[in-house]
Design a protein around this motif. Structure first.
Motif, short mmCIF file in Angstrom:
data_model
loop_
_atom_site.label_atom_id
_atom_site.label_comp_id
_atom_site.label_asym_id
_atom_site.label_seq_id
_atom_site.Cartn_x
_atom_site.Cartn_y
_atom_site.Cartn_z
N THR A 138 0.82 -1.22 0.00
CA THR A 138 0.00 0.00 0.00
C THR A 138 0.85 1.26 0.00
O THR A 138 0.32 2.36 -0.04
CB THR A 138 -0.92 0.02 1.23
OG1 THR A 138 -0.13 -0.20 2.40
CG2 THR A 138 -1.98 -1.06 1.13
N VAL A 139 2.17 1.11 0.06
CA VAL A 139 3.10 2.23 -0.01
C VAL A 139 3.64 2.33 -1.43
O VAL A 139 4.12 1.35 -1.99
CB VAL A 139 4.26 2.07 0.98
CG1 VAL A 139 5.30 3.17 0.79
CG2 VAL A 139 3.75 2.08 2.42
N ASP A 140 3.54 3.51 -2.01
CA ASP A 140 4.02 3.73 -3.37
C ASP A 140 5.48 4.17 -3.35
O ASP A 140 5.87 5.06 -2.60
CB ASP A 140 3.19 4.82 -4.07
CG ASP A 140 1.73 4.43 -4.21
OD1 ASP A 140 1.45 3.23 -4.22
OD2 ASP A 140 0.88 5.34 -4.29
N PHE A 141 6.29 3.54 -4.19
CA PHE A 141 7.71 3.87 -4.30
C PHE A 141 7.94 4.65 -5.59
O PHE A 141 7.48 4.25 -6.66
CB PHE A 141 8.53 2.58 -4.33
CG PHE A 141 10.02 2.79 -4.45
CD1 PHE A 141 10.84 2.69 -3.35
CD2 PHE A 141 10.60 3.09 -5.68
CE1 PHE A 141 12.22 2.87 -3.46
CE2 PHE A 141 11.96 3.28 -5.80
CZ PHE A 141 12.79 3.17 -4.69
N GLY A 142 8.66 5.74 -5.51
CA GLY A 142 8.98 6.53 -6.69
C GLY A 142 10.38 7.12 -6.59
O GLY A 142 11.04 7.05 -5.55
N ILE A 143 10.84 7.68 -7.70
CA ILE A 143 12.14 8.36 -7.75
C ILE A 143 11.87 9.85 -7.95
O ILE A 143 11.10 10.24 -8.82
CB ILE A 143 13.00 7.83 -8.92
CG1 ILE A 143 13.30 6.34 -8.72
CG2 ILE A 143 14.29 8.63 -9.02
CD1 ILE A 143 14.16 6.04 -7.52
N ALA A 144 12.47 10.67 -7.10
CA ALA A 144 12.32 12.12 -7.20
C ALA A 144 13.63 12.71 -7.68
O ALA A 144 14.67 12.59 -7.02
CB ALA A 144 11.93 12.71 -5.84
N PHE A 145 13.59 13.31 -8.87
CA PHE A 145 14.75 14.02 -9.40
C PHE A 145 14.61 15.48 -9.02
O PHE A 145 13.72 16.18 -9.50
CB PHE A 145 14.82 13.87 -10.93
CG PHE A 145 15.07 12.46 -11.38
CD1 PHE A 145 16.35 11.96 -11.47
CD2 PHE A 145 14.01 11.64 -11.72
CE1 PHE A 145 16.58 10.65 -11.88
CE2 PHE A 145 14.22 10.33 -12.14
CZ PHE A 145 15.51 9.84 -12.22
N GLN A 146 15.48 15.94 -8.15
CA GLN A 146 15.42 17.32 -7.70
C GLN A 146 16.69 18.04 -8.15
O GLN A 146 17.79 17.56 -7.95
CB GLN A 146 15.29 17.41 -6.18
CG GLN A 146 14.02 16.76 -5.65
CD GLN A 146 13.80 17.06 -4.19
OE1 GLN A 146 14.38 17.99 -3.64
NE2 GLN A 146 12.95 16.28 -3.55
N GLY A 147 16.50 19.18 -8.74
CA GLY A 147 17.64 19.97 -9.19
C GLY A 147 17.22 21.41 -9.32
O GLY A 147 16.34 21.89 -8.60
N PHE A 158 19.77 16.27 -7.22
CA PHE A 158 19.63 15.17 -6.27
C PHE A 158 18.78 14.08 -6.88
O PHE A 158 17.86 14.34 -7.64
CB PHE A 158 18.96 15.65 -4.98
CG PHE A 158 19.57 16.89 -4.40
CD1 PHE A 158 20.71 16.81 -3.63
CD2 PHE A 158 19.01 18.13 -4.63
CE1 PHE A 158 21.28 17.94 -3.08
CE2 PHE A 158 19.58 19.27 -4.09
CZ PHE A 158 20.71 19.17 -3.32
N VAL A 159 19.07 12.86 -6.52
CA VAL A 159 18.23 11.73 -6.84
C VAL A 159 17.79 11.13 -5.51
O VAL A 159 18.62 10.69 -4.71
CB VAL A 159 18.96 10.68 -7.68
CG1 VAL A 159 18.07 9.47 -7.93
CG2 VAL A 159 19.43 11.27 -9.00
N LEU A 160 16.49 11.16 -5.24
CA LEU A 160 15.96 10.70 -3.97
C LEU A 160 14.89 9.64 -4.20
O LEU A 160 14.24 9.62 -5.24
CB LEU A 160 15.35 11.87 -3.19
CG LEU A 160 16.27 13.01 -2.81
CD1 LEU A 160 15.46 14.18 -2.27
CD2 LEU A 160 17.29 12.56 -1.78
N GLU A 161 14.73 8.77 -3.21
CA GLU A 161 13.61 7.84 -3.20
C GLU A 161 12.43 8.53 -2.53
O GLU A 161 12.60 9.25 -1.54
CB GLU A 161 13.99 6.58 -2.42
CG GLU A 161 15.15 5.83 -3.04
CD GLU A 161 15.62 4.67 -2.19
OE1 GLU A 161 16.22 3.74 -2.75
OE2 GLU A 161 15.40 4.70 -0.95
N LYS A 162 11.23 8.34 -3.09
CA LYS A 162 10.03 9.00 -2.56
C LYS A 162 8.98 7.95 -2.21
O LYS A 162 8.68 7.07 -3.02
CB LYS A 162 9.47 9.98 -3.59
CG LYS A 162 8.24 10.75 -3.10
CD LYS A 162 7.73 11.72 -4.15
CE LYS A 162 6.52 12.50 -3.65
NZ LYS A 162 6.02 13.46 -4.67
N PHE A 163 8.41 8.07 -1.01
CA PHE A 163 7.40 7.12 -0.54
C PHE A 163 6.11 7.86 -0.21
O PHE A 163 6.12 8.83 0.55
CB PHE A 163 7.90 6.39 0.71
CG PHE A 163 9.26 5.77 0.53
CD1 PHE A 163 9.43 4.63 -0.24
CD2 PHE A 163 10.38 6.36 1.09
CE1 PHE A 163 10.68 4.07 -0.43
CE2 PHE A 163 11.64 5.81 0.92
CZ PHE A 163 11.79 4.66 0.16
#
Length: 274
Positions: A138-147, A158-163
């Motif tokens: 039930t937890v969604d996993f994504g990749i957050a590209f922040q710059g 930055f490359v971060l994991e997002k939940f």
């Protein structure tokens, strides 16, 4: 249904998860340790995202017939592509119990602590690359590209994991953890870029230069052991830091093997060259 889990161990912790009928937990490839025989394991390229962890069932027709299957395939390819760009594992392993309660064990890849985060659907969590260990479906996993604006001071993104979603997500880091809130320290803290493990949505994460282009700034960068940049964390929310960085661990191992590349100064003169 809350995920029943226990973090055990000291120097190298592990998470022991008790799965109830109807519960599914997934992990990144390489984080699985053990399971009971009534727990099934399935490896998929796609991970939960954007749908509360709902997955199309194998052999099912899905919504929208062929169009639905095509959209699902394209979504899986985009997820895999994002993870490849971020340097993450391409596959997830899913665990489901059959015929009663089952047990699964997970661990990180470095000596250190683990932490179970409870998401209630109101705030996302962000974590450093490779911090993710396992989570409920039930937890969604994504990749957050922040710059851009976030990284402009340090000249890097930055490359971060997002939940997101609701449920339990388990993360791991190196060394010991410390929890803090920048609001308790005037609204802003500055840390070594390798010390950040995870933080709540609402915290602004950036990078800044160590000092200015002056004598002291050069001394900080060359001899201070931190290189050119520090991570900045601003706002009101929970932040998790780790006491051991991967770079310092790698330098210690090279030094023990007689191949110390750090040199007499640390800082800017430290290299990872072999």
């Amino acid at each position: 249904m809350t995920l029943q889990q226990e973090i055990v161990g000291n120097a190298m912790q592990m998470a022991v998860v008790s799965l109830q009928p109807g519960q599914t937990v997934y992990c990144e490839a390489g984080k699985f340790l053990f399971k009971t025989t009534n727990v099934t394991m399935e490896t998929r390229l796609g991970g939960p995202s954007g749908g509360g962890g709902q997955q199309a069932q194998p052999g099912g027709s899905g919504s929208g017939g062929m169009g639905g299957l095509l959209r699902q395939a394209m979504g899986t390819a985009m997820q895999a592509g994002q993870r490849a760009l971020a340097g993450e594992s391409l596959a997830f392993q899913y665990f489901t119990t059959q015929g009663g309660e089952g047990t699964v064990g997970f661990a990180g890849v470095l000596p250190g602590e683990m932490r179970a985060l409870e998401l209630d659907g109101t705030r996302a969590w962000f974590a450093e690359k490779d911090a993710f260990v396992a989570a409920e479906s039930t937890v969604d996993f994504g990749i957050a590209f922040q710059g851009g604006r976030t990284g402009r001071s340090g000249g890097e993104g930055f490359v971060l994991e997002k939940f997101t979603g609701r449920g339990t997500v388990i993360i791991a880091g190196a060394g010991n953890f410390i929890d803090l809130n920048p609001a308790d320290f005037g609204g802003r803290v500055e840390v070594d870029t390798g010390c950040v493990v995870a933080f709540e949505e609402g915290i602004q994460y950036g990078v800044q230069r160590v000092g200015g282009l002056n004598r002291q700034g050069v001394m900080n960068a060359v001899f201070g052991g931190e290189g050119l940049s520090l991570a900045t964390l601003e706002g009101n929310g929970r932040v998790i830091l780790q006491s051991l960085t991967i770079e310092s661990l790698a330098n210690a191992l090279r030094k023990a093997q007689g191949g110390d590349k750090q040199g007499p100064t640390g800082g800017l003169f430290s290299t990872n060259a072999q």
